[in-house]
Design an enzyme around this catalytic site. Structure first.
Site, PDB file in Angstrom:
ATOM      1  N   ARG A   1       0.919  -1.372  -0.116  1.00  0.00           N
ATOM      2  CA  ARG A   1       0.102  -0.151  -0.215  1.00  0.00           C
ATOM      3  C   ARG A   1       0.922   1.194   0.404  1.00  0.00           C
ATOM      4  O   ARG A   1       0.819   2.134  -0.161  1.00  0.00           O
ATOM      5  CB  ARG A   1      -1.060   0.668   1.015  1.00  0.00           C
ATOM      6  CG  ARG A   1      -1.431   0.904   1.414  1.00  0.00           C
ATOM      7  CD  ARG A   1      -3.220   1.008   2.393  1.00  0.00           C
ATOM      8  NE  ARG A   1      -4.162   1.542   3.051  1.00  0.00           N
ATOM      9  CZ  ARG A   1      -3.935   2.828   3.887  1.00  0.00           C
ATOM     10  NH1 ARG A   1      -2.997   2.172   4.834  1.00  0.00           N
ATOM     11  NH2 ARG A   1      -4.469   4.027   4.026  1.00  0.00           N
TER      12      ARG A   1
ATOM     13  N   HIS B   1       1.180   3.472  -2.749  1.00  0.00           N
ATOM     14  CA  HIS B   1       0.561   5.705  -2.733  1.00  0.00           C
ATOM     15  C   HIS B   1       1.092   6.324  -2.896  1.00  0.00           C
ATOM     16  O   HIS B   1       0.703   7.608  -3.345  1.00  0.00           O
ATOM     17  CB  HIS B   1      -0.279   5.756  -0.676  1.00  0.00           C
ATOM     18  CG  HIS B   1      -1.233   5.393  -0.760  1.00  0.00           C
ATOM     19  ND1 HIS B   1      -2.073   5.555   0.042  1.00  0.00           N
ATOM     20  CD2 HIS B   1      -1.753   3.791  -1.861  1.00  0.00           C
ATOM     21  CE1 HIS B   1      -3.281   4.920   0.372  1.00  0.00           C
ATOM     22  NE2 HIS B   1      -3.226   4.181  -0.957  1.00  0.00           N
TER      23      HIS B   1
ATOM     24  N   HIS C   1      -5.547  -6.304  -3.812  1.00  0.00           N
ATOM     25  CA  HIS C   1      -6.371  -6.753  -2.418  1.00  0.00           C
ATOM     26  C   HIS C   1      -6.431  -7.734  -2.185  1.00  0.00           C
ATOM     27  O   HIS C   1      -7.443  -8.247  -0.696  1.00  0.00           O
ATOM     28  CB  HIS C   1      -8.008  -5.996  -2.795  1.00  0.00           C
ATOM     29  CG  HIS C   1      -7.542  -3.879  -2.682  1.00  0.00           C
ATOM     30  ND1 HIS C   1      -8.588  -4.006  -3.271  1.00  0.00           N
ATOM     31  CD2 HIS C   1      -6.910  -3.299  -1.715  1.00  0.00           C
ATOM     32  CE1 HIS C   1      -8.144  -2.006  -3.097  1.00  0.00           C
ATOM     33  NE2 HIS C   1      -7.555  -2.333  -2.769  1.00  0.00           N
ATOM     34  N   THR C   2      -5.681  -8.858  -2.758  1.00  0.00           N
ATOM     35  CA  THR C   2      -5.260 -10.729  -2.138  1.00  0.00           C
ATOM     36  C   THR C   2      -5.285 -10.241  -1.079  1.00  0.00           C
ATOM     37  O   THR C   2      -4.912 -10.938  -0.307  1.00  0.00           O
ATOM     38  CB  THR C   2      -5.079 -11.033  -2.905  1.00  0.00           C
ATOM     39  OG1 THR C   2      -4.426 -12.475  -2.941  1.00  0.00           O
ATOM     40  CG2 THR C   2      -3.602 -10.691  -3.785  1.00  0.00           C
TER      41      THR C   2
ATOM     42  N   TRP D   1     -10.295  -8.453   2.674  1.00  0.00           N
ATOM     43  CA  TRP D   1     -11.040  -8.909   0.849  1.00  0.00           C
ATOM     44  C   TRP D   1     -10.346 -10.860   0.476  1.00  0.00           C
ATOM     45  O   TRP D   1     -11.853 -11.176   0.089  1.00  0.00           O
ATOM     46  CB  TRP D   1      -9.798  -8.736  -0.057  1.00  0.00           C
ATOM     47  CG  TRP D   1     -10.550  -7.330  -0.232  1.00  0.00           C
ATOM     48  CD1 TRP D   1     -11.648  -6.380  -0.779  1.00  0.00           C
ATOM     49  CD2 TRP D   1      -9.522  -6.817   1.002  1.00  0.00           C
ATOM     50  NE1 TRP D   1     -10.871  -4.898  -0.522  1.00  0.00           N
ATOM     51  CE2 TRP D   1      -9.782  -4.968   0.558  1.00  0.00           C
ATOM     52  CE3 TRP D   1      -8.257  -6.011   1.209  1.00  0.00           C
ATOM     53  CZ2 TRP D   1      -9.704  -3.547   0.388  1.00  0.00           C
ATOM     54  CZ3 TRP D   1      -8.131  -4.628   1.634  1.00  0.00           C
ATOM     55  CH2 TRP D   1      -8.457  -4.025   0.948  1.00  0.00           C
ATOM     56  N   THR D   2      -9.871 -11.372   1.858  1.00  0.00           N
ATOM     57  CA  THR D   2     -10.337 -12.625   1.598  1.00  0.00           C
ATOM     58  C   THR D   2      -9.532 -13.920   2.833  1.00  0.00           C
ATOM     59  O   THR D   2      -8.920 -12.413   3.796  1.00  0.00           O
ATOM     60  CB  THR D   2      -8.025 -13.116   0.413  1.00  0.00           C
ATOM     61  OG1 THR D   2      -7.397 -12.637   1.451  1.00  0.00           O
ATOM     62  CG2 THR D   2      -8.713 -12.235  -1.044  1.00  0.00           C
TER      63      THR D   2
ATOM     64  N   ASP E   1      -2.955 -14.714  -4.237  1.00  0.00           N
ATOM     65  CA  ASP E   1      -3.570 -15.294  -4.498  1.00  0.00           C
ATOM     66  C   ASP E   1      -4.038 -14.872  -5.126  1.00  0.00           C
ATOM     67  O   ASP E   1      -4.663 -13.379  -5.542  1.00  0.00           O
ATOM     68  CB  ASP E   1      -3.502 -16.566  -4.433  1.00  0.00           C
ATOM     69  CG  ASP E   1      -4.521 -16.675  -3.622  1.00  0.00           C
ATOM     70  OD1 ASP E   1      -4.852 -15.266  -3.308  1.00  0.00           O
ATOM     71  OD2 ASP E   1      -4.868 -17.461  -2.141  1.00  0.00           O
TER      72      ASP E   1
ATOM     73  N   ASP F   1     -14.231  -2.047  -5.540  1.00  0.00           N
ATOM     74  CA  ASP F   1     -13.860  -3.257  -6.445  1.00  0.00           C
ATOM     75  C   ASP F   1     -15.134  -4.314  -6.662  1.00  0.00           C
ATOM     76  O   ASP F   1     -14.277  -4.268  -8.021  1.00  0.00           O
ATOM     77  CB  ASP F   1     -14.064  -4.187  -4.611  1.00  0.00           C
ATOM     78  CG  ASP F   1     -12.324  -3.769  -4.093  1.00  0.00           C
ATOM     79  OD1 ASP F   1     -11.924  -3.760  -4.391  1.00  0.00           O
ATOM     80  OD2 ASP F   1     -12.078  -4.010  -2.653  1.00  0.00           O
TER      81      ASP F   1
HETATM   82  C1  HEM Z   1      -8.831   1.050  -7.341  1.00  0.00           C
HETATM   83  C2  HEM Z   1      -8.442   1.622  -5.692  1.00  0.00           C
HETATM   84  C3  HEM Z   1      -8.551   1.432  -4.779  1.00  0.00           C
HETATM   85  C4  HEM Z   1      -9.306   2.091  -3.657  1.00  0.00           C
HETATM   86  C5  HEM Z   1     -10.201   2.164  -3.735  1.00  0.00           C
HETATM   87  C6  HEM Z   1      -8.392   1.116  -2.935  1.00  0.00           C
HETATM   88  C7  HEM Z   1      -8.843   1.422  -1.127  1.00  0.00           C
HETATM   89  C8  HEM Z   1      -7.829   0.817  -0.316  1.00  0.00           C
HETATM   90  C9  HEM Z   1      -9.008   0.746   0.456  1.00  0.00           C
HETATM   91  C10 HEM Z   1      -9.723   1.991   1.156  1.00  0.00           C
HETATM   92  C11 HEM Z   1      -7.537  -0.144   1.591  1.00  0.00           C
HETATM   93  C12 HEM Z   1      -7.894  -0.340   3.700  1.00  0.00           C
HETATM   94  C13 HEM Z   1      -6.860   0.684   4.245  1.00  0.00           C
HETATM   95  C14 HEM Z   1      -7.210   0.501   5.464  1.00  0.00           C
HETATM   96  O1  HEM Z   1      -7.817   0.049   6.124  1.00  0.00           O
HETATM   97  O2  HEM Z   1      -5.610   0.105   6.200  1.00  0.00           O
HETATM   98  C15 HEM Z   1      -6.682  -0.189   1.158  1.00  0.00           C
HETATM   99  C16 HEM Z   1      -6.339  -0.838   1.551  1.00  0.00           C
HETATM  100  C17 HEM Z   1      -5.008  -2.062   0.746  1.00  0.00           C
HETATM  101  N1  HEM Z   1      -5.004  -1.380  -0.667  1.00  0.00           N
HETATM  102 FE1  HEM Z   1      -6.194  -0.489  -1.963  1.00  0.00          FE
HETATM  103  N2  HEM Z   1      -7.232   0.326  -2.928  1.00  0.00           N
HETATM  104  C18 HEM Z   1      -7.587   1.143  -4.370  1.00  0.00           C
HETATM  105  C19 HEM Z   1      -6.229  -0.196  -5.031  1.00  0.00           C
HETATM  106  C20 HEM Z   1      -5.306  -0.611  -4.814  1.00  0.00           C
HETATM  107  C21 HEM Z   1      -4.042  -0.795  -5.343  1.00  0.00           C
HETATM  108  C22 HEM Z   1      -4.022  -0.880  -7.203  1.00  0.00           C
HETATM  109  C23 HEM Z   1      -3.200  -1.405  -4.764  1.00  0.00           C
HETATM  110  C24 HEM Z   1      -1.830  -2.365  -4.819  1.00  0.00           C
HETATM  111  C25 HEM Z   1      -1.439  -2.806  -6.720  1.00  0.00           C
HETATM  112  C26 HEM Z   1      -3.694  -1.630  -3.362  1.00  0.00           C
HETATM  113  C27 HEM Z   1      -3.096  -2.431  -2.420  1.00  0.00           C
HETATM  114  C28 HEM Z   1      -3.892  -1.984  -1.242  1.00  0.00           C
HETATM  115  C29 HEM Z   1      -3.096  -3.288   0.301  1.00  0.00           C
HETATM  116  C30 HEM Z   1      -2.089  -4.178  -0.178  1.00  0.00           C
HETATM  117  C31 HEM Z   1      -3.831  -3.033   1.478  1.00  0.00           C
HETATM  118  C32 HEM Z   1      -3.729  -3.380   2.269  1.00  0.00           C
HETATM  119  C33 HEM Z   1      -3.273  -2.975   3.578  1.00  0.00           C
HETATM  120  C34 HEM Z   1      -2.757  -3.019   4.778  1.00  0.00           C
HETATM  121  O3  HEM Z   1      -3.685  -4.826   4.912  1.00  0.00           O
HETATM  122  O4  HEM Z   1      -2.392  -3.034   5.949  1.00  0.00           O
HETATM  123  N3  HEM Z   1      -4.443  -1.181  -3.411  1.00  0.00           N
HETATM  124  N4  HEM Z   1      -7.101   0.022  -0.300  1.00  0.00           N
END
Ligand code: HEM
Length: 247
Positions: free
Chosen positions: A31, A35, A158-159, A174-175, A182, A204
């Site tokens: 993440r 970002h 989000h896997t 998510w999983t 995966d 999603d």
């Molecule tokens: C498509 C638009 C996207 C939206 C609206 C979105 C939104 C979010 C939100 C709301 C979270 C939760 C953050 C938290 O509460 O800790 C999150 C977590 C995460 N996002 Fe996304 N995301 C998007 C795309 C992506 C992309 C492109 C990637 C990486 C290539 C990504 C990787 C992650 C990961 C790995 C987490 C988990 C973080 C953790 O467990 O600490 N996301 N995302």
């Protein structure tokens, strides 16, 4: 002094693996790197992978809530290996995290030039929101120079990991195996009724609203190899958005 950049990359990779063995922080590293990259504006050439997320004005953006945890985990590694730049460190932590979580090996190039001060921080609002639907997601990702296919396949990250109420206002993974990379994200979002305990954001689900992105979701849910191949390509692109190469 480190002998070569390849040597430096290998040493930092090993150090990151040690971190992941002690603290399963792979998701937040993915993440963090996303970002830093996802602020890129292809038209103005601003934002992107320059490490500017480490500066307060950008770290304080609502979308970045909680990411100080990732910065704090990486700082001792930066101190140990000062020759690696922050922009490289963030992106290397992400690709190493994905590999550690049994995901694909993503090609990686060292040498991104770091932003040196907060004046490089972009304005707030360049990253997508959880409530976004396809039209808004398209505006955001197309601004970065990314495609509808990139939006779909990269959402598969989000896997890994989960939402934390105190960071985004949402809660849950998510999983069922959020530390394993995966294709289960795609399997889960296709289920007509969500599994209890799992989350799906509006962003999603919006992948299912368009016939092209839906067909990609179906392909990735059926075939992990195709997901890994396409993910590798898109993540590689993401990890170099707006990069100014120092060497
Ligand atoms: C498509 C638009 C996207 C939206 C609206 C979105 C939104 C979010 C939100 C709301 C979270 C939760 C953050 C938290 O509460 O800790 C999150 C977590 C995460 N996002 Fe996304 N995301 C998007 C795309 C992506 C992309 C492109 C990637 C990486 C290539 C990504 C990787 C992650 C990961 C790995 C987490 C988990 C973080 C953790 O467990 O600490 N996301 N995302």
């Amino acid at each position: 002094m480190v002998a070569s950049k390849t040597d430096l990359e290998q040493k930092v990779r090993s150090r990151l693996v040690k971190l992941f063995e002690q603290t399963p922080c792979m998701p937040i590293m993915v993440r963090l790197a996303w970002h830093d990259a996802g602020t890129y504006d292809a038209q103005t050439g601003t934002g992107g992978v320059n490490g500017s997320i480490r500066f307060d004005p950008e770290l304080r953006h609502g979308a970045n809530n909680g990411l100080k945890i990732a910065l704090d985990l990486l700082e001792p590694i930066k101190k140990e290996y000062p020759d690696i730049g922050y922009a490289d460190l963030f992106q290397l932590a992400s690709v190493t995290a994905i590999e550690f979580a049994k995901g694909p090996k993503i090609p990686f190039r060292m040498g991104r030039k770091d932003a040196t001060g907060p004046d490089a921080c972009p304005e707030e609002g360049r990253l997508p929101n959880a409530e976004d639907h396809m039209s808004q997601l398209r505006r955001t990702f197309h601004r970065m120079g990314l495609s509808d296919k990139d939006i779909t396949v990269l959402s598969g990250a989000h896997t890994l990991g989960r939402c934390h109420k105190e960071r985004s206002g949402y809660e849950g993974p998510w999983t069922h195996q959020p530390l394993e990379f995966d294709n289960s994200y795609f399997v889960e979002i296709l289920k007509p009724n969500p599994d209890p305990g799992l989350i799906r954001l509006a962003s999603d689900l919006s992948l299912l609203d368009d016939s092209y992105t839906r067909s990609l979701v179906e392909t990735y849910a059926e075939n992990k190899d195709i997901f890994f191949k396409d993910y590798t390509e898109s993540h590689h692109k993401l990890s170099e958005l707006g990069a100014v190469w120092e060497y």
